[in-house]
Write a protein that holds these residues in place. Structure first.
Motif, PDB file in Angstrom:
ATOM      1  N   GLY A  41       0.778  -1.235   0.000  1.00 15.36           N
ATOM      2  CA  GLY A  41       0.000   0.000   0.000  1.00 15.36           C
ATOM      3  C   GLY A  41       0.804   1.276   0.000  1.00 15.36           C
ATOM      4  N   ASP A  42       2.132   1.190   0.020  1.00 17.42           N
ATOM      5  CA  ASP A  42       2.970   2.390   0.147  1.00 17.42           C
ATOM      6  C   ASP A  42       3.334   2.940  -1.233  1.00 17.42           C
ATOM      7  OD1 ASP A  42       4.636   4.409   0.842  1.00 17.42           O
ATOM      8  OD2 ASP A  42       6.123   3.164   1.878  1.00 17.42           O
ATOM      9  N   TRP A  43       2.475   3.813  -1.748  1.00 18.61           N
ATOM     10  CA  TRP A  43       2.766   4.472  -3.023  1.00 18.61           C
ATOM     11  C   TRP A  43       3.683   5.684  -2.816  1.00 18.61           C
ATOM     12  CZ3 TRP A  43       1.956   1.923  -7.259  1.00 18.61           C
ATOM     13  CH2 TRP A  43       0.866   1.073  -7.405  1.00 18.61           C
ATOM     14  N   GLU A  44       3.608   6.270  -1.653  1.00 18.95           N
ATOM     15  CA  GLU A  44       4.349   7.514  -1.414  1.00 18.95           C
ATOM     16  C   GLU A  44       5.841   7.326  -1.626  1.00 18.95           C
ATOM     17  OE1 GLU A  44       3.369  10.463  -0.870  1.00 18.95           O
ATOM     18  OE2 GLU A  44       1.246  10.297  -0.354  1.00 18.95           O
ATOM     19  N   GLU A  45       6.401   6.295  -1.034  1.00 22.69           N
ATOM     20  CA  GLU A  45       7.844   6.070  -1.148  1.00 22.69           C
ATOM     21  C   GLU A  45       8.223   5.825  -2.599  1.00 22.69           C
ATOM     22  OE1 GLU A  45      11.519   4.020  -1.610  1.00 22.69           O
ATOM     23  OE2 GLU A  45       9.548   3.087  -1.946  1.00 22.69           O
ATOM     24  N   LEU A  46       7.422   4.982  -3.285  1.00 22.78           N
ATOM     25  CA  LEU A  46       7.693   4.667  -4.696  1.00 22.78           C
ATOM     26  C   LEU A  46       7.671   5.938  -5.539  1.00 22.78           C
ATOM     27  CD1 LEU A  46       5.979   1.829  -6.732  1.00 22.78           C
ATOM     28  CD2 LEU A  46       6.034   4.124  -7.606  1.00 22.78           C
ATOM     29  N   LEU A  47       6.624   6.754  -5.364  1.00 25.66           N
ATOM     30  CA  LEU A  47       6.491   7.963  -6.175  1.00 25.66           C
ATOM     31  C   LEU A  47       7.573   8.969  -5.826  1.00 25.66           C
ATOM     32  CD1 LEU A  47       2.599   8.222  -6.085  1.00 25.66           C
ATOM     33  CD2 LEU A  47       4.021   7.630  -8.055  1.00 25.66           C
ATOM     34  N   GLY A  48       8.045   8.943  -4.589  1.00 26.18           N
ATOM     35  CA  GLY A  48       9.159   9.815  -4.213  1.00 26.18           C
ATOM     36  C   GLY A  48      10.418   9.454  -4.975  1.00 26.18           C
ATOM     37  N   ARG A  49      10.684   8.157  -5.079  1.00 24.62           N
ATOM     38  CA  ARG A  49      11.851   7.702  -5.860  1.00 24.62           C
ATOM     39  C   ARG A  49      11.738   8.140  -7.311  1.00 24.62           C
ATOM     40  NH1 ARG A  49      11.845   2.052  -6.246  1.00 24.62           N
ATOM     41  NH2 ARG A  49      10.117   1.706  -4.795  1.00 24.62           N
TER      42      ARG A  49
END
Length: 842
Positions: free
Chosen positions: A813-821
Motif C-alpha cells: 500500500g505504500d505508493w508515497e515512497e515509490l512515487l518519491g523515488r
C-alpha cells in the motif's frame, strides 16, 4: 324325506345340539369329533357339514371350510345362515365379489339382518368400493344403532374417502358405547391426526394404551404423531415398545426408521428400513426413505438403487422422484437430476422443495436466470429462509449483488441464526469490494458458531483484502486447527502468502489444498501464477491451462468445433485462428506470438476486442483481424492467446521480446501531432488507473492526487492518457497543467499515436503500459507490493518488454515512497534536459 332319513335326523339332532354347545364355548376339538361322527353316519347331514365348515374356518383352514359349507348349501341352497357363513369365508379368502353375491342372497331372504349388511360392507371395502361400503354400514346401523364394530368400520371407510370429520363422529359414538374399545380409541387418534389435531390424537392413543399398554398399533400410530411434532426421541421409544411386543411389525420398524431419520442417525435409520424390506421387499415407502437416508449419507449410488426400485413399482412416486434428483445431484449428474425434478413437478407443480432443488440444479448447469425463476415460484408457495438463500446465490451468479443482498437479508430476518445466509451475504459484499461490511457479516456468523472453520477461513480472506494480513493468518490457523482438511483455508492462506511475496510458502499452501482436492480451480490457478511469478515457466504454463475452470474465465471461453492447436503437428498451409481471452493488456502482451505462428507457415486470423482492432493492423504476420460479433471465415485450428506460451514452450530465457511489434497508424499520428506541446521539454504520459472491474484494481490503481509529486516536477510536460476521468480529477488535472487527451481516444490506435510522440510513459499495471512496451517506448511501470506474475519478482526490468523499468512498492500500500523515488529521477531527467538545452543555446 324318507321315514328312515327322518329317523336318522331325529337321532343326530341331539348330537348336533351337543356339538354346537361345545362349539359355542370354543371347545372346537370336541365339537369337531361329534360333527365328524355325525358325518360318518350321515355324509349329507346339512347341519354337520355347515357347522364343521365354520369350525374349519375358525381353525384357519378356510379353503376346507368353504368346501364343506358349499356341500351343505347343496343340501339346503336357501339356508340364510349357510349363505351368510359362506360369504364370510369367501371374504376371508379375498374372493370379495363372490362373497358379495352370497350376502345379497342372504338379504333377499332376510333383508333386516344387520350382521349381513355389516359383512356385505366388508366385502365392498375389499373391492375398494368404499362409498358403497359406507352405504351398507349405514343399513347395518339403521337396524342396530349400537353395533360398535359397524361404527368403527364405517369410520375406517370414511377415512379412506378422506371424510375424517364424519369418521371421527363414528369413533366418538363407538367410544360412548364402549369407552374402553381399544380399536375405536386408536382409530379416533388416526382421524384426529388427519384433521391436524395432534394433541387430541395423542390423547386418544394414550387412552387406548391405558386400556391395553401393549397395543402395538396404538403405539405405532402414536410414534407417527410424535415424529410429526418433531419429538423424535419419544417417537422412537413408542416404536421400541411396539417392537418389543411384536418384533416383526413392519409399520413400527418403518416408523422407527423415520424417528432415527429425524434424529439425524442415518445409519440406524437405514438398518430399520432394511428390516422392513426384509419383511416386505416391495414396500415403496421404505425403499424411498432408505434412499433418502442414503442420500443424507452421500451414498448416492446405493440410494439410486433403492429409489429406482421404488419407481419401478410406482413410476409416479413423488418422494422417490424428488430424492432421486438429490442423489443424482451428488453424483454431478445434473441433467438427469433435473429431469427427475421435472417429472415430480408434473405431480405437484407448486411443491417448494422440488422447485428449490430444481433451482439448485439449474444453477449447477449455469442456467441462473431459470434457477431464479424456480426459486421465485417456490417462494410463492413457501416463504422459507433456505429458498431465499438459494435465490440470493443465483442473483450473485448473475452479478445482481444488491438484489442478492436483499434476498440474504430476508433469509436472515426469518432465521437470524442462518449461518449460510450470513456467509453468502458476506461473499456478495466481498464481490462488491465492501470488505469492512463483509468482515462485520462474518463476525455475526462467528457469534453464532465461533468454531465454524469455513467462516474463519473466509473472514481471513476479508482481512487480507483490507491488508490486515497478520490477522488473516490468525484466522487461517484457527480454521485449519478446527478442520485441517478445509480446502478454502489452505487456498486463502496461500493467497495471503502471495500478497506478502512469500512464494514458497504460498506454493506449499496450494499444494496442501490440491492434495485434498486435485481439481480445485482456485488452488491450481493460483499455484500457476505463483510459479510464473517465480520464473518457473515450464510448469507454470502447464498449470495455467486450468484457468478455464474458474467461473469468470469459463464464461468467456470461446468454443469451436475445430481442434485447439497446442504446438504439436505441422501447421504449414493451415489456417489458425488466434483469439483474445482476457483483458486488453493480455491481448497486447501475447499478440507477440502471432508472427511466430505465421513463421511456421500458417495463415493467421486474429480475434481481438473492438478497441484493439485498428491497432492490430500493424502486427506482423496477421492475415485478417476480427472482433466480437464478426462472421469468421473457415479455419483449421484455433488457440487462445494465453495458451501460446505453452504451445511454444516459452521459458524465461526464450521469451519472444521482439519489440516493437506494434506501431501507430500514420494517419492517427498526424491527427494527434498538433495536439501535443512543442516546448522542447520531455513529454511524459500518465495512466494511473485501470479498469475498475478488474479483481485487483484497488491494489494496482491509485488516485490521481497521489501523482502530485510527479506532476509538480518542473521542466516536464505531462499528458494524461487516462480514458476514464472523474469530474474532480478533471479539475485537478487542469489546475496542474496536465494536458488531457486520453478522454478523447476512440480506441487504441489513438492511444498508440500519442504514445509514439512521448518520451516516457508512467503507468500502473494496465493495458497502456503493455501498449507502450509493445511499441518499444520507455515506460516507468508502477507496481503494487503484491506480485503480479507478468512482472516476475524483485526485478526492475521485464523480459517481455525491454524498454520497461519497474518501480515496486517496498511495503503493501505504500505508493508515497515509490512515487518519491520516481519524482527524484524525473527531476534529474528534467535537470539534464535543461542543461543540454542551455549548452545548445550557448
Amino acid at each position: 324325506m324318507t321315514k328312515r332319513a327322518a329317523a336318522e335326523r331325529l337321532q343326530t339332532a341331539p348330537l348336533i345340539r351337543q356339538a354346537l354347545a361345545l362349539h359355542q364355548r370354543d371347545r372346537l376339538k370336541e365339537a369337531e369329533q361329534i360333527y365328524s361322527t355325525v358325518l360318518a353316519g350321515d355324509p349329507g347331514n346339512f347341519d354337520a357339514l355347515h357347522l364343521i365348515g365354520v369350525l374349519r374356518y375358525q381353525q384357519g383352514r378356510s379353503a376346507e371350510g368353504l368346501r364343506l359349507v358349499a356341500a351343505a348349501l347343496k343340501a339346503k341352497p336357501a339356508s340364510a345362515d349357510a349363505l351368510a357363513n359362506y360369504g364370510v369365508i369367501l371374504d376371508a379368502l379375498e374372493r370379495h365379489q363372490e362373497a358379495l353375491i352370497s350376502f345379497d342372497r342372504v338379504l333377499a331372504l332376510r333383508g333386516s339382518d344387520a350382521t349381513t349388511h355389516y359383512n356385505r360392507a366388508k366385502a365392498l371395502k375389499g373391492l375398494g368400493r368404499h362409498a358403497d361400503a359406507v352405504a351398507s354400514y349405514d343399513q347395518a346401523l339403521a337396524l342396530a344403532p349400537g353395533h360398535v364394530d359397524a361404527l368403527c368400520s364405517r369410520g375406517n371407510a370414511l377415512c379412506v374417502l378422506g371424510r375424517y370429520e364424519e369418521a371421527l363422529g363414528d369413533y366418538d359414538k363407538a367410544v360412548q358405547l364402549q369407552p374402553r374399545h381399544v380399536t375405536a380409541l386408536n382409530r379416533r387418534g388416526i382421524a384426529l391426526w388427519q384433521l391436524n389435531r395432534p394433541d387430541e390424537a395423542l390423547a386418544a392413543y394414550d387412552a387406548a394404551l391405558a386400556v391395553d399398554p401393549d397395543h402395538c398399533e396404538a403405539l405405532n400410530n402414536r410414534s407417527v404423531v410424535l415424529a410429526g411434532l418433531g419429538r423424535f426421541e419419544e417417537a422412537l421409544q413408542s416404536c421400541e415398545r411396539a417392537l418389543a411386543r411384536n418384533p416383526g411389525y413392519a409399520d413400527a420398524l418403518y416408523n422407527r426408521g423415520n424417528a432415527w431419520l429425524g434424529l439425524g442417525r442415518l445409519e440406524s435409520a437405514c438398518t430399520s428400513y432394511r428390516e422392513v424390506l426384509a419383511l416386505e421387499p416391495q414396500r415403496v415407502d421404505a425403499l424411498n426413505n432408505l434412499g433418502l437416508a442414503l442420500v443424507g449419507l452421500k451414498q448416492a449410488e446405493e440410494a439410486l438403487t433403492h429409489l429406482d426400485r421404488a419407481l419401478a413399482i410406482d413410476p409416479d412416486h413423488f418422494g422417490a422422484l424428488h430424492n432421486r434428483a438429490n442423489a443424482l445431484a451428488i453424483l454431478d449428474r445434473f441433467q438427469e437430476a433435473l429431469a427427475s425434478c421435472e417429472k415430480a413437478l408434473t405431480k405437484e407443480p407448486a411443491n417448494p422443495d422440488v422447485l428449490n432443488v430444481r433451482g439448485v440444479l439449474l444453477g449447477k448447469l449455469g442456467r441462473h436466470n431459470e434457477a431464479l425463476a424456480s426459486y421465485d415460484t417456490a417462494l410463492a408457495a413457501a416463504d422459507r429462509p433456505d429458498i431465499l438463500l438459494n435465490r440470493g446465490t443465483a442473483l450473485v451468479e448473475l452479478d445482481r449483488f444488491e438484489e442478492a443482498l436483499l434476498s440474504f437479508d430476508k433469509a436472515i430476518g426469518r432465521d437470524p441464526a442462518n449461518i449460510g445466509a450470513l456467509v453468502s451475504r458476506s461473499h456478495a459484499l466481498l464481490k462488491q469490494r465492501r470488505f469492512d461490511e463483509a468482515l462485520a457479516s462474518f463476525d455475526k456468523a462467528l457469534e453464532i458458531n465461533p468454531e465454524h472453520a469455513g467462516v474463519l477461513s473466509d473472514r481471513g480472506a476479508a482481512l487480507a483484502e483490507l491488508n490486515r494480513i497478520d490477522e488473516a493468518f490468525v484466522c487461517y490457523a484457527e480454521a485449519l486447527r478446527i478442520e485441517p482438511h478445509i480446502v478454502a483455508g489452505h487456498v486463502n492462506r496461500g493467497n495471503a502468502y502471495l500478497k506478502q511475496a512469500r512464494m514458497a510458502e504460498a506454493l506449499a499452501s496450494y499444494a496442501e489444498a490440491l492434495a485434498l482436492e486435485p481439481d480445485n480451480a482456485d488452488a491450481n490457478f493460483n499455484a500457476a501464477v505463483t510459479r510464473l511469478c517465480m520464473g518457473d515457466f515450464r510448469e507454470g504454463w502447464k498449470q495455467y491451462e486450468c484457468r478455464w475452470k474458474r467461473k469468470h474465465l469459463a464464461a468467456h471461453r470461446r468454443e469451436f468445433p475445430q481442434p485447439m492447436w497446442e504446438g504439436r503437428g505441422d501447421i504449414d498451409g493451415k489456417t489458425v485462428l488466434l483469439h483474445a481471452e482476457q483483458g486488453l493488456g493480455d491481448a497486447i502482451q501475447f499478440a507477440r506470438y502471432v508472427p511466430l505462428v505465421s513463421q511456421l507457415g500458417a495463415k493467421v486470423l486474429l480475434v481481438v476486442q473492438p478497441p484493439l482492432k485498428l491497432l492490430m493492423c500493424s502486427l506482423p504476420g496477421v492475415s485478417a483481424i476480427f472482433t466480437d460479433g464478426d462472421v469468421l471465415p473457415d479455419f483449421d485450428l484455433h488457440c487462445p492467446l494465453l495458451s501460446l506460451p505453452l504451445a511454444f514452450g516459452t521459458e524465461l530465457a526464450t521469451v519472444p521480446a521482439n519489440v516493437p511489434y506494434l506501431q501507430p497508424l500514420p494517419d492517427s499520428t498526424e491527427k494527434w501531432r498538433p495536439r501535443l506541446p512543442e516546448t522542447g521539454r520531455p513529454r511524459i504520459g500518465l495512466c494511473w488507473a485501470g479498469n475498475p472491474v478488474h479483481g485487483n484494481d484497488r491494489h494496482r490503481s491509485l488516485p490521481f492526487e497521489l501523482l502530485s509529486r510527479i506532476v509538480s516536477v518542473p521542466g516536464l510536460d505531462f499528458v494524461s492518457l487516462q480514458k476514464e476521468v472523474g469530474e474532480a480529477e478533471r479539475a485537478d488535472l487542469a489546475e496542474r497543467g496536465v494536458l488531457q487527451l486520453g478522454t478523447q481516444f476512440a480506441d487504441f490506435s489513438d492511444t498508440a499515436a500519442v504514445v509514439s510522440m512521448l518520451d516516457l510513459v508512467i503507468a500502473v499495471d494496465t493495458s497502456v503500459a503493455h501498449l507502450a512496451g509493445a511499441m518499444g517506448k520507455p515506460v516507468a511501470l508502477l507496481l503494487a507490493f503484491s506480485p503480479e506474475w507478468r512482472w516476475l519478482l524483485d526485478r526492475t526490468d521485464s523480459p517481455w518488454y525491454p524498454t520497461i523499468r519497474i518501480f515496486r512498492q517496498r511495503a503493501i500500500g505504500d505508493w508515497e515512497e515509490l512515487l518519491g523515488r520516481l519524482a527524484g529521477e524525473l527531476a534529474e531527467v528534467a535537470r539534464r534536459r535543461r542543461g543540454t538545452a542551455a549548452t545548445r543555446s550557448a
